[in-house]
Design an enzyme around this catalytic site. Structure first.
Site, PDB file in Angstrom:
ATOM      1  N   LYS A   6       3.449   1.143  -4.915  1.00 43.50           N
ATOM      2  CA  LYS A   6       4.305   0.548  -5.943  1.00 43.50           C
ATOM      3  C   LYS A   6       3.578   0.425  -7.283  1.00 43.50           C
ATOM      4  O   LYS A   6       4.132   0.757  -8.334  1.00 43.50           O
ATOM      5  CB  LYS A   6       4.794  -0.842  -5.492  1.00 43.50           C
ATOM      6  CG  LYS A   6       5.615  -0.815  -4.215  1.00 43.50           C
ATOM      7  CD  LYS A   6       6.038  -2.206  -3.770  1.00 43.50           C
ATOM      8  CE  LYS A   6       4.885  -3.091  -3.358  1.00 43.50           C
ATOM      9  NZ  LYS A   6       4.199  -2.649  -2.116  1.00 43.50           N
ATOM     10  N   THR A   7       2.346  -0.060  -7.222  1.00 44.82           N
ATOM     11  CA  THR A   7       1.602  -0.265  -8.461  1.00 44.82           C
ATOM     12  C   THR A   7       1.175   1.079  -9.059  1.00 44.82           C
ATOM     13  O   THR A   7       1.248   1.275 -10.276  1.00 44.82           O
ATOM     14  CB  THR A   7       0.390  -1.179  -8.199  1.00 44.82           C
ATOM     15  OG1 THR A   7       0.877  -2.398  -7.646  1.00 44.82           O
ATOM     16  CG2 THR A   7      -0.367  -1.488  -9.484  1.00 44.82           C
ATOM     17  N   ASP A  64       0.796  -1.245   0.000  1.00 43.54           N
ATOM     18  CA  ASP A  64       0.000   0.000   0.000  1.00 43.54           C
ATOM     19  C   ASP A  64       0.823   1.288   0.000  1.00 43.54           C
ATOM     20  O   ASP A  64       0.269   2.365   0.161  1.00 43.54           O
ATOM     21  CB  ASP A  64      -0.986   0.050   1.197  1.00 43.54           C
ATOM     22  CG  ASP A  64      -2.270  -0.714   0.891  1.00 43.54           C
ATOM     23  OD1 ASP A  64      -2.474  -1.054  -0.297  1.00 43.54           O
ATOM     24  OD2 ASP A  64      -3.033  -0.971   1.822  1.00 43.54           O
ATOM     25  N   HIS A  91       3.091  -9.188  -1.017  1.00 45.31           N
ATOM     26  CA  HIS A  91       4.373  -9.360  -0.342  1.00 45.31           C
ATOM     27  C   HIS A  91       4.971 -10.738  -0.638  1.00 45.31           C
ATOM     28  O   HIS A  91       6.149 -10.861  -0.971  1.00 45.31           O
ATOM     29  CB  HIS A  91       4.163  -9.180   1.169  1.00 45.31           C
ATOM     30  CG  HIS A  91       5.390  -9.382   1.988  1.00 45.31           C
ATOM     31  ND1 HIS A  91       6.518  -8.597   1.825  1.00 45.31           N
ATOM     32  CD2 HIS A  91       5.678 -10.265   2.962  1.00 45.31           C
ATOM     33  CE1 HIS A  91       7.437  -9.005   2.676  1.00 45.31           C
ATOM     34  NE2 HIS A  91       6.954 -10.016   3.378  1.00 45.31           N
TER      35      HIS A  91
HETATM   36  P1  GDP Z   1       1.167  -1.056  -3.495  1.00 41.80           P
HETATM   37  O1  GDP Z   1       0.523  -2.062  -2.592  1.00 41.80           O
HETATM   38  O2  GDP Z   1       2.507  -0.632  -2.958  1.00 41.80           O
HETATM   39  O3  GDP Z   1       1.225  -1.483  -4.921  1.00 41.80           O
HETATM   40  O4  GDP Z   1       0.265   0.288  -3.407  1.00 41.80           O
HETATM   41  P2  GDP Z   1      -0.819   0.826  -4.445  1.00 41.80           P
HETATM   42  O5  GDP Z   1      -0.159   1.413  -5.629  1.00 41.80           O
HETATM   43  O6  GDP Z   1      -1.848  -0.209  -4.664  1.00 41.80           O
HETATM   44  O7  GDP Z   1      -1.411   2.043  -3.603  1.00 41.80           O
HETATM   45  C1  GDP Z   1      -2.078   1.839  -2.369  1.00 41.80           C
HETATM   46  C2  GDP Z   1      -3.061   2.965  -2.119  1.00 41.80           C
HETATM   47  O8  GDP Z   1      -2.374   4.210  -1.972  1.00 41.80           O
HETATM   48  C3  GDP Z   1      -4.040   3.163  -3.271  1.00 41.80           C
HETATM   49  O9  GDP Z   1      -5.305   3.444  -2.745  1.00 41.80           O
HETATM   50  C4  GDP Z   1      -3.485   4.374  -4.002  1.00 41.80           C
HETATM   51  O10 GDP Z   1      -4.479   5.122  -4.675  1.00 41.80           O
HETATM   52  C5  GDP Z   1      -2.888   5.173  -2.862  1.00 41.80           C
HETATM   53  N1  GDP Z   1      -1.796   6.048  -3.317  1.00 41.80           N
HETATM   54  C6  GDP Z   1      -0.778   5.726  -4.134  1.00 41.80           C
HETATM   55  N2  GDP Z   1       0.028   6.790  -4.346  1.00 41.80           N
HETATM   56  C7  GDP Z   1      -0.497   7.806  -3.645  1.00 41.80           C
HETATM   57  C8  GDP Z   1      -0.118   9.179  -3.456  1.00 41.80           C
HETATM   58  O11 GDP Z   1       0.851   9.670  -4.003  1.00 41.80           O
HETATM   59  N3  GDP Z   1      -0.910   9.922  -2.640  1.00 41.80           N
HETATM   60  C9  GDP Z   1      -2.025   9.416  -2.027  1.00 41.80           C
HETATM   61  N4  GDP Z   1      -2.728  10.245  -1.259  1.00 41.80           N
HETATM   62  N5  GDP Z   1      -2.399   8.140  -2.184  1.00 41.80           N
HETATM   63  C10 GDP Z   1      -1.659   7.348  -2.978  1.00 41.80           C
HETATM   64 MG    MG Z   2       0.699  -3.265  -5.802  1.00 44.03          MG
END
Ligand code: GDP
Ligand code: MG
Length: 394
Positions: free
Chosen positions: A24-25, A21, A84
């Site tokens: 990354k994606t 979260d 993960h």
């Molecule tokens: P991952 O699990 O690392 O791949 O994370 P995701 O890309 O799925 O992002 C997790 C959550 O964080 C999602 O709801 C995104 O919309 C949110 N998110 C990602 N980047 C940002 C950002 O720059 N600002 C904010 N406020 N939310 C973000």
């Molecule tokens: Mg992801």
């Protein structure tokens, strides 16, 4: 001494790593979006990345998305894993050998357990170049971002990276994905890519190191000796160089009497060349697949290695029972296999299917294995574990 540098490819394998979260994606999608406006990527939506296809790599299933894009400097193949566990499997099995990784950390959370875990794995699997992207800076004040940067640099140094030198970029992947043109939006992505282009040097074949070649095949030339076939992994071989043929408990001194590429004799051959090497006086019966031809005195034979291993869970076809020290099975690597005993860390009583961690391997015969070399453990012809060598022990 002649210094030869050959740029192998204007290609780089990269990936996003970091806590769940942290973005990354979103970042992966934002990179393709921003570059698509410069015509050097096809935009891949968040949903298309997240529903990554299943891959069967070395007997274990990994969900991973591979996204391609280009900058002025290079072409990148980018890996993003949904969960993960997928990262652990991907990195431990060497399924996508990353040259560099973008460590994503959310400014509002700071480093979290999986940030540490991926960083540790990155070091262990030999990822040389890291770039930190502090994401979600839209959610916090400037002094919080500064603290996260300090924490990240300390953590990088703790894990053996140069914390002062690793580039740290701040931004908001989500804003960039939404075409925000403020500094933390799309421009932060261009800055990240520019930094990656400049920070990661061209991937250069290792020609300075002593030569090393795994043996693929061997045959006898009557009256001349044994010819071994393989692809030189690193270094430069020259005719009449002294060498050692090592593995399966043997260390045989020899000389490279002739080197052939495409059936013609050459004075030297370099990393990446597929060669036949004539070893005068060598008996064919002593040559085994899995042995290495090494520059004289460059490598050590050992039957004791440290490794990072992942034991497949029951649902992945792994064992049903836990693993204890003195667990003995067959280890497979490349084209060869050998009987091997696995011991756990002294502080660990047992490992369960689905667990990963550091283990100690004792092989029936001594071998040469290099850091990052992948292997699997099989029980009755079923893969129950996958790992990489992290160190050669005495
Ligand atoms: P991952 O699990 O690392 O791949 O994370 P995701 O890309 O799925 O992002 C997790 C959550 O964080 C999602 O709801 C995104 O919309 C949110 N998110 C990602 N980047 C940002 C950002 O720059 N600002 C904010 N406020 N939310 C973000
Ligand atoms: Mg992801």
């Amino acid at each position: 001494k002649k210094k030869i540098d050959i740029v192998e490819k204007k290609h780089c394998n990269i990936g996003t790593i970091g806590h769940v979260d942290h973005g990354k994606t979103t970042l992966t999608s934002a990179i393709t979006k921003v570059l698509s406006q410069h015509g050097s990527a096809k935009y891949v939506s968040y949903d298309d990345i997240d529903k990554a296809p299943e891959e069967k790599a070395r007997g274990i299933t990994i969900n991973a998305a591979h996204v391609g894009y280009s900058t002025k400097a290079r072409h990148y193949a980018h890996t993003d894993c949904p969960g993960h566990a997928d990262y652990i499997r991907n990195m431990i099995s060497g399924a996508s050998q990353m040259d560099a990784a973008i460590l994503v950390v959310a400014a509002n959370d700071g480093p979290m357990p999986q940030t540490r875990e991926h960083l540790l794995l990155a070091k262990q699997v030999g990822i040389q170049y890291l770039i930190v992207y502090i994401n979600k800076v839209d959610l916090v004040d400037a002094d919080v971002i500064e603290l996260v940067e300090i924490e990240m640099r300390e953590m990088l140094s703790d894990f053996g990276y140069d914390g002062n030198k690793v580039p740290v970029i701040m931004g908001s992947a989500l804003k960039a994905l939404n075409d925000d043109k403020s500094e933390i939006g799309a421009p932060s992505i261009l800055k990240l890519l520019d930094t990656i282009d400049n920070y990661i040097p061209p991937i250069i074949r290792d020609l300075e190191a002593p030569f090393l070649m795994p043996i693929d095949n061997a045959f006898t030339v009557p009256g001349r000796g044994t010819v071994i076939i393989g692809t030189i992994k690193r270094g430069v071989m020259r005719k009449n160089d002294e060498a050692e043929l090592m593995g399966f408990g043997q260390n045989i001194k020899t000389t490279l009497s002739d080197i052939q590429i495409f059936r013609s004799s050459v004075p030297e051959a370099i990393a990446g060349d597929n060669v036949g090497v004539l070893l005068r006086g060598m008996k064919l019966r002593v040559v085994e697949t899995g042995m290495l031809l090494c520059a004289a005195k460059s490598e050590t034979l050992s039957n004791h290695f440290q490794a990072k291993v992942y034991f497949l869970s029951r649902s992945e076809g792994g064992r049903k029972k836990p693993i204890f020290s003195k667990y003995s099975q067959q280890m497979f690597s490349g084209t060869w296999n050998i009987a091997c005993r696995i011991d756990l860390e002294p502080t660990v009583d047992m490992m369960m299917p689905g667990d990963h961690g550091v283990v100690y391997l004792t092989l029936l015969e001594s071998m040469v294995m290099t850091q990052g070399q992948p292997f699997t453990i099989r029980e009755n012809n079923v893969t129950v574990g996958t790992g990489i060598i992290t160190a050669t022990l005495k």
